[in-house]
Write an enzyme that holds these catalytic residues in place. Structure first.
Site, PDB file in Angstrom:
ATOM      1  N   GLU A 275       0.787  -1.487  -0.054  1.00 24.03           N
ATOM      2  CA  GLU A 275      -0.115  -0.130  -0.212  1.00 24.03           C
ATOM      3  C   GLU A 275       0.828   1.408   0.078  1.00 24.03           C
ATOM      4  OE1 GLU A 275       0.650  -1.424   4.235  1.00 24.03           O
ATOM      5  OE2 GLU A 275       0.329  -2.419   2.454  1.00 24.03           O
ATOM      6  N   HIS A 299      -8.857  -3.414  -0.362  1.00 23.46           N
ATOM      7  CA  HIS A 299      -8.092  -3.562   0.869  1.00 23.46           C
ATOM      8  C   HIS A 299      -6.789  -2.503   0.849  1.00 23.46           C
ATOM      9  CE1 HIS A 299      -6.080  -5.495   4.579  1.00 23.46           C
ATOM     10  NE2 HIS A 299      -4.998  -5.200   3.839  1.00 23.46           N
ATOM     11  N   GLU A 300      -6.386  -2.386  -0.419  1.00 20.00           N
ATOM     12  CA  GLU A 300      -4.761  -1.580  -0.352  1.00 20.00           C
ATOM     13  C   GLU A 300      -5.418  -0.117  -0.196  1.00 20.00           C
ATOM     14  OE1 GLU A 300      -2.369  -3.303   0.005  1.00 20.00           O
ATOM     15  OE2 GLU A 300      -3.161  -4.994  -0.435  1.00 20.00           O
ATOM     16  N   HIS A 303      -5.876   1.138   3.117  1.00 19.31           N
ATOM     17  CA  HIS A 303      -4.645   1.604   3.852  1.00 19.31           C
ATOM     18  C   HIS A 303      -4.697   3.124   3.592  1.00 19.31           C
ATOM     19  CE1 HIS A 303      -2.938  -1.593   5.872  1.00 19.31           C
ATOM     20  NE2 HIS A 303      -3.055  -2.615   4.792  1.00 19.31           N
ATOM     21  N   GLU A 322      -3.649  -3.195  10.381  1.00 19.49           N
ATOM     22  CA  GLU A 322      -4.103  -4.379   9.449  1.00 19.49           C
ATOM     23  C   GLU A 322      -5.958  -4.537  10.041  1.00 19.49           C
ATOM     24  OE1 GLU A 322      -3.594  -4.895   6.764  1.00 19.49           O
ATOM     25  OE2 GLU A 322      -1.554  -4.542   6.657  1.00 19.49           O
ATOM     26  N   ASP A 380       9.045  -9.144   9.984  1.00 18.35           N
ATOM     27  CA  ASP A 380       8.411 -10.344   9.197  1.00 18.35           C
ATOM     28  C   ASP A 380       8.279 -11.640   9.575  1.00 18.35           C
ATOM     29  OD1 ASP A 380       8.250  -8.081   7.554  1.00 18.35           O
ATOM     30  OD2 ASP A 380       9.958  -8.516   6.273  1.00 18.35           O
ATOM     31  N   TYR A 388      -4.643  -9.120  11.332  1.00 22.44           N
ATOM     32  CA  TYR A 388      -5.533  -8.819  10.457  1.00 22.44           C
ATOM     33  C   TYR A 388      -7.015  -9.379  10.895  1.00 22.44           C
ATOM     34  CZ  TYR A 388      -2.045  -8.416   6.967  1.00 22.44           C
ATOM     35  OH  TYR A 388      -0.816  -8.192   6.148  1.00 22.44           O
TER      36      TYR A 388
END
Length: 625
Positions: A275, A299-300, A303, A322, A380, A388
């Protein structure tokens, strides 16, 4: 608020608590023959604590610093600084600069760093065979979560936001794009100039350089692609993005970023989407040919308010990015497509969360919303479905307590307006929520037994509240019934033909295929019959449908369709698709294991290096067999 977050962000070695980053400027040259970026980073800083002599920045072993200069105020001579690089973690180093004298909060500080960076974790160089056109190489950066320290020396924490500008010189025949509100092209020198007018964290500064062209698809949107994909991208998203943006603005307030563009990345791009402000980097897998996956970018787009405008101050509060984005995505989806479709999509998300928690164990420490990231742990490595989907459940619970959708939508607009361009922690969000709804604060809703806010944040496990998804039953029940018909030894062809899949939207078919996968293998002969009866699935260009179909091929050892599996893996390199498919092949039969080795031997070099590593971990145990 950002200062508070940065103190608890163990992923940065920088002295971001001692200095205020006012602006970052990059002047870089892309050298494809040597696979490197060379140039300088100029940091405009303010001193927050008088007398500081040491400036620490996040960097990476793949980034080589050649010289550093600094000056106080304007018009004063620059001083060459002593600099040294020290180890920090496996994902980065710390660059230490000794300033020419004690800093004064009244005087601006400018630091110029001459440097070169190569093939680091956040700077990805693709060979021509890894692109769609197969002719020219390609470069892109990926900052989230802590990778941009290999792109430029920085305060690599989401707690710090600043404006930035950049000048990127590229070879003839190449185009540069960045996550910026403004850009100009000096055609004579082939230098692209960018400016981001709004403050953003380092991880959202993104660059791509390649054989890239563009086309307008709306009043404030264009698609960018390699030339061979431009027509497909334009057809797929023409007029679509503006509809999503308009609904988002109605729900959450003004879209502040100016343009919303899509950059369709080469097939080896390992992510679904990133995003980056003004220009989302997305997988070409979205080009289904019938706009059936266009809504994935909701979704993007979401953001743009939650993540890019209001940002988690550290990666332990990733759910703020998220969880709120999942809620916003589903609010937009409900406005556009209705509650039934949104609940069906949410049910697939809940199933992913259930699978994750079954695999990891509900009491795993990463199954909290507020995750404690220990020093040295790459954020990560903490990535999973919890921020989410459990985050979505918590935001849904906050809406449930309000009991009025319009009032909660108004709260979200006020929340964005309050914290826009800031970085916050969970306590900021929840305190604002209770102050905004004083009647709920009086009721001590944050302490209700079993639903305590502290429990939501700091206790692992399944969400204590699940939003009602029963509206989706009208779509889920037919999918479940049709799936059950395919598990009969004697197929009821009339009953199967009576169900018109042409009227189903993508997620309903996805739900149907997931039900088939849950109980596969099918009885003998049924997989072949399925392929004959549903060419709209088995021959689909829709990547979500193809991904599930080729999984069915593997689970049923349907050798006649192995070429379709080979074609799918050769056509894209998305991690979400590629890694599970190799894992499925490796766990089925000797034949599918051999197939996995054959496909990887011929297509592995097309994959992103991280995806290659993941696949090698799966197939290496039998590499000599």
């Amino acid at each position: 608020m950002a200062e508070e977050g940065s103190q608890s962000d163990v992923t940065t070695a920088s002295s971001c608590g001692d200095f205020n980053l006012r602006h970052l400027h990059l002047e870089l040259r892309a050298e494809f023959d040597r696979r490197r970026l060379t140039g300088r980073a100029v940091l405009q800083l303010g001193c927050l604590r008088p007398g500081q002599r040491l400036l620490r920045l996040d960097t990476h072993p793949t980034l080589g610093v050649e010289a550093v200069r600094a000056r106080y105020g304007s018009g004063t001579p620059a001083h060459t600084l002593e600099h040294r690089t020290r180890p920090f973690t496996t994902y980065g180093s710390v660059l230490e600069l000794t300033l020419p004298g004690p800093c004064d909060p009244a005087e601006p500080l400018e630091v110029t760093i001459e440097y070169t960076t190569g093939d680091g974790p956040g700077v990805v160089w693709l060979n021509p065979e890894q692109t769609a056109g197969k002719v020219k190489p390609y470069l892109f950066t990926q900052g989230q979560a802590v990778l941009n320290r290999s792109f430029f020396p920085c305060f690599d924490t989401p707690a710090v936001k600043s404006t930035y500008s950049a000048s990127i010189k590229v070879p003839e025949g190449f185009t540069a794009v960045m996550s910026a509100t403004d850009w100009e092209h000096d055609e004579k020198e082939n230098v692209f100039h960018f400016k981001m007018r709004h403050p953003i964290p380092a991880y959202l500064i993104a660059l791509a350089v390649g054989d890239i062209v563009s086309a307008e698809v709306g009043p404030r949107s264009r698609v960018w692609t390699e030339p061979c994909l431009l027509d497909a991208a334009k057809e797929e998203f023409n007029g679509v993005i503006e509809e999503f943006l308009t609904v988002g603005e109605k729900l959450f307030g003004q879209y502040v970023w100016g343009r919303y563009d899509l950059l369709f990345m080469p097939p080896s791009f390992p992510f679904g989407g990133m995003e980056n402000p003004c220009i989302t980097f997305v997988t070409p897998c979205l080009l289904a040919g019938d706009q059936s996956l266009a809504d994935v970018i909701i979704h993007e787009i979401s953001h743009s308010w939650f993540g890019n405008l209001v940002t988690n101050a550290n990666w332990g509060d990733f759910w703020l990015n998220e969880g709120f984005t999942m809620y916003a995505q589903r609010r937009i989806s409900t406005e556009l497509y209705g509650a039934e479709y949104t609940c069906l999509e949410a049910a697939t998300g809940r199933a992913l969360l259930r699978k994750h928690m079954d695999d990891s164990g509900e009491d795993h420490p990463l199954n909290k919303l507020k995750v404690r990231i220990e020093h040295g742990i790459d954020p990560d490595e903490t990535y999973n479905e919890t921020p989410y989907e459990k985050g979505y459940c918590f935001v849904s619970y906050l809406a449930h307590l309000v009991g009025d959708q319009n009032k909660f939508d108004a709260f979200l607009r006020a929340y964005v307006d309050k914290f826009k361009f800031k970085s916050i922690v969970a306590e900021d969000t929840l305190n604002f929520y209770l102050d905004y709804f004083p009647e709920l604060k009086k009721q001590n809703v944050e302490k209700r037994p079993g639903f305590e806010f502290d429990c939501w944040l700091n206790t692992s496990g399944w969400p204590p509240y699940l939003p009602d998804l029963s509206s989706g039953d009208t779509l889920m029940k037919p999918a479940e019934s049709l799936a059950s018909l395919w598990f009969a030894a004697e197929l009821n062809i009339d009953a199967i033909k009576a169900v018109d899949l042409c009227s189903w939207k993508t997620y309903q078919i996805v739900y149907f295929l997931d039900k088939l996968l849950e109980k596969s293998p099918l009885p003998p002969g049924n997989t072949e019959k399925f392929a004959e009866m549903y060419p709209s699935i088995s021959k689909s260009k829709n990547a979500e449908l193809r991904f599930r179909w080729v999984q069915i091929i593997v689970r049923n050892n349907y050798e006649d369709a192995f070429d379709e599996l080979r074609d799918f893996l050769q056509s894209q390199g998305k991690q979400k698709y590629t890694v599970p498919l190799y894992r499925a092949m490796w766990t089925e039969t000797e034949g599918t294991r051999k197939l996995a080795q054959e496909i990887f031997a011929t297509t592995g070099n097309q994959l992103h290096q991280n995806v290659q590593k993941f696949v090698k971990k799966i197939i290496v145990p039998n590499k000599d067999s």
